[in-house]
Every structure is written in C-alpha cells, then in structure tokens.
Enzyme design. Structure first.
Site, PDB file in Angstrom:
ATOM      1  N   CYS A  14       2.826  -6.249 -23.573  1.00  0.00           N
ATOM      2  CA  CYS A  14       4.111  -6.837 -23.181  1.00  0.00           C
ATOM      3  C   CYS A  14       3.984  -7.352 -21.751  1.00  0.00           C
ATOM      4  O   CYS A  14       3.420  -6.668 -20.893  1.00  0.00           O
ATOM      5  CB  CYS A  14       5.210  -5.790 -23.282  1.00  0.00           C
ATOM      6  SG  CYS A  14       6.863  -6.402 -22.864  1.00  0.00           S
TER       7      CYS A  14
ATOM      8  N   HIS B 147      13.719  -6.653 -27.200  1.00  0.00           N
ATOM      9  CA  HIS B 147      14.218  -6.936 -25.850  1.00  0.00           C
ATOM     10  C   HIS B 147      15.690  -7.347 -25.886  1.00  0.00           C
ATOM     11  O   HIS B 147      16.481  -6.954 -25.015  1.00  0.00           O
ATOM     12  CB  HIS B 147      13.401  -8.040 -25.175  1.00  0.00           C
ATOM     13  CG  HIS B 147      12.066  -7.589 -24.687  1.00  0.00           C
ATOM     14  ND1 HIS B 147      11.906  -6.628 -23.719  1.00  0.00           N
ATOM     15  CD2 HIS B 147      10.810  -7.986 -25.037  1.00  0.00           C
ATOM     16  CE1 HIS B 147      10.620  -6.441 -23.491  1.00  0.00           C
ATOM     17  NE2 HIS B 147       9.932  -7.254 -24.278  1.00  0.00           N
TER      18      HIS B 147
ATOM     19  N   HIS C  38       9.137  -7.831 -31.706  1.00  0.00           N
ATOM     20  CA  HIS C  38       8.921  -7.377 -30.331  1.00  0.00           C
ATOM     21  C   HIS C  38       9.952  -8.006 -29.389  1.00  0.00           C
ATOM     22  O   HIS C  38      10.592  -7.305 -28.593  1.00  0.00           O
ATOM     23  CB  HIS C  38       7.494  -7.753 -29.893  1.00  0.00           C
ATOM     24  CG  HIS C  38       7.154  -7.336 -28.510  1.00  0.00           C
ATOM     25  ND1 HIS C  38       6.361  -6.247 -28.238  1.00  0.00           N
ATOM     26  CD2 HIS C  38       7.505  -7.861 -27.302  1.00  0.00           C
ATOM     27  CE1 HIS C  38       6.241  -6.123 -26.918  1.00  0.00           C
ATOM     28  NE2 HIS C  38       6.924  -7.092 -26.335  1.00  0.00           N
ATOM     29  N   GLU C  39      10.130  -9.313 -29.502  1.00  0.00           N
ATOM     30  CA  GLU C  39      11.097 -10.001 -28.635  1.00  0.00           C
ATOM     31  C   GLU C  39      12.536  -9.631 -28.999  1.00  0.00           C
ATOM     32  O   GLU C  39      13.388  -9.505 -28.118  1.00  0.00           O
ATOM     33  CB  GLU C  39      10.891 -11.512 -28.684  1.00  0.00           C
ATOM     34  CG  GLU C  39       9.514 -11.974 -28.224  1.00  0.00           C
ATOM     35  CD  GLU C  39       9.103 -11.441 -26.857  1.00  0.00           C
ATOM     36  OE1 GLU C  39       9.978 -11.247 -25.983  1.00  0.00           O
ATOM     37  OE2 GLU C  39       7.900 -11.207 -26.664  1.00  0.00           O
TER      38      GLU C  39
END
Length: 173
Positions: free
Chosen positions: A91, A137, A133-134
């Site tokens: 990351c 966030h 993954h994004e």
C-alpha cells in the site's frame, strides 16, 4: 496536472468512511491528478483520502496487463464471490510493507465514471483485488486490518531489515 503528497498511514483522514462525491467536485481534474499521482508513486491504485481529499473516489488500473487507469466515483461492491485467494499486498500509505491478505477472487461492483454514468460490472483476479483494496480506504480501513498483529510485526521486521541492508549498500557506494 498535480502530483499530490501521500498522507502518513496514521492520519485521521484515513480512519473514517467517506460519504460520497460532492456536487462541486471537478471529476476530470481529480481523476487526472490522482492517476498522475498513482503513476508517480508506482502504485496500482490510489484513493483520494490517501492524499487528503475527502471525496469518495479512487483510481486504479483496470485491464491490468494493459495498465489502463480509470477512476471509480462512489464505488460499491454489490456481490462477493465465494472463492478466496491469499496474495501479497502493499500500500502506498505503508511504504515497503507487504502482507499476505485473503480476499474474494471475484466480485461484482458498481461505480460512476468521470462523466457520472453508472457502471456495473464483474471483476476478478488482480482487478478485483485492487478494487477491494481501494474500496477499503473508502470505508476507513486498510489492508493491515485484514491480518493479525503478529503478521504485521513480522512484516515490519522484514521491511526494516531490508531497509538496513539497502542503507548499508548505499553507504558502500
């Protein structure tokens, strides 16, 4: 175009879910700047909140092999596949830290493109992993929340050992 600075991993701006994209958001400029920043830092994806922008958007490589980048505004994961795969992830907010993370191999997603059109599509393999993954966030979490504290400590020790070795090599040069 602008290249943004990355926030430190402990920034409070990374710790809470984002609501949505504001009406006054210049989608084209934000997309272009985020893609430029992602490329500058050699990432595969980048969320707006990683650079301090509180808009629910991230950029990522789609059609991974061709390195075609796109922005996903107001992203959602509408279905998770049953098959899961463990893979190493890094990351941009955690430089040099690599963790083995288990995620669904395939997902079904929806998001708005830069023109505001709704896109609904399946994703699998690397494309699905980057999206997830994004998306984390956007939800105020990150990949370190998906592994044990022991695995994080071990990964940090490996990273620190590599960094020391790299610095010794630089000192010899």
């Amino acid at each position: 175009m602008a290249i943004y600075s990355l926030l430190e991993s402990d920034s409070h701006l990374l710790k809470f879910p984002l609501e949505g994209v504001s009406e006054e958001c210049d989608r084209q400029k934000l997309q272009d700047d985020l893609i430029e920043t992602m490329k500058n830092f050699h990432g595969l994806g980048l969320s707006a909140n990683q650079v301090g922008i509180q808009e629910r958007v991230f950029v990522m490589y789609t059609k991974f092999e061709e390195r075609e980048a796109t922005a996903c505004f107001n992203p959602k994961i509408t279905h998770y596949g049953e098959a899961e795969v463990i893979m190493e992830e890094g990351c941009l907010s955690f430089p040099g830290l690599w963790l083995k993370v288990k995620r669904p191999y395939n997902i079904f997603v929806s998001y708005e493109n830069v023109e505001g059109e709704l896109i609904e599509e399946p994703m699998k393999d690397m494309e699905a992993r980057i999206f997830q993954h994004e998306y984390d966030h956007m939800e105020g979490t990150d990949f370190t929340n998906r592994v044990s504290k022991l695995r994080i400590q071990m990964a940090k020790k490996r990273r620190d050992k590599q960094l020391k070795k790299s610095n010794r090599i630089k000192d010899l040069a």
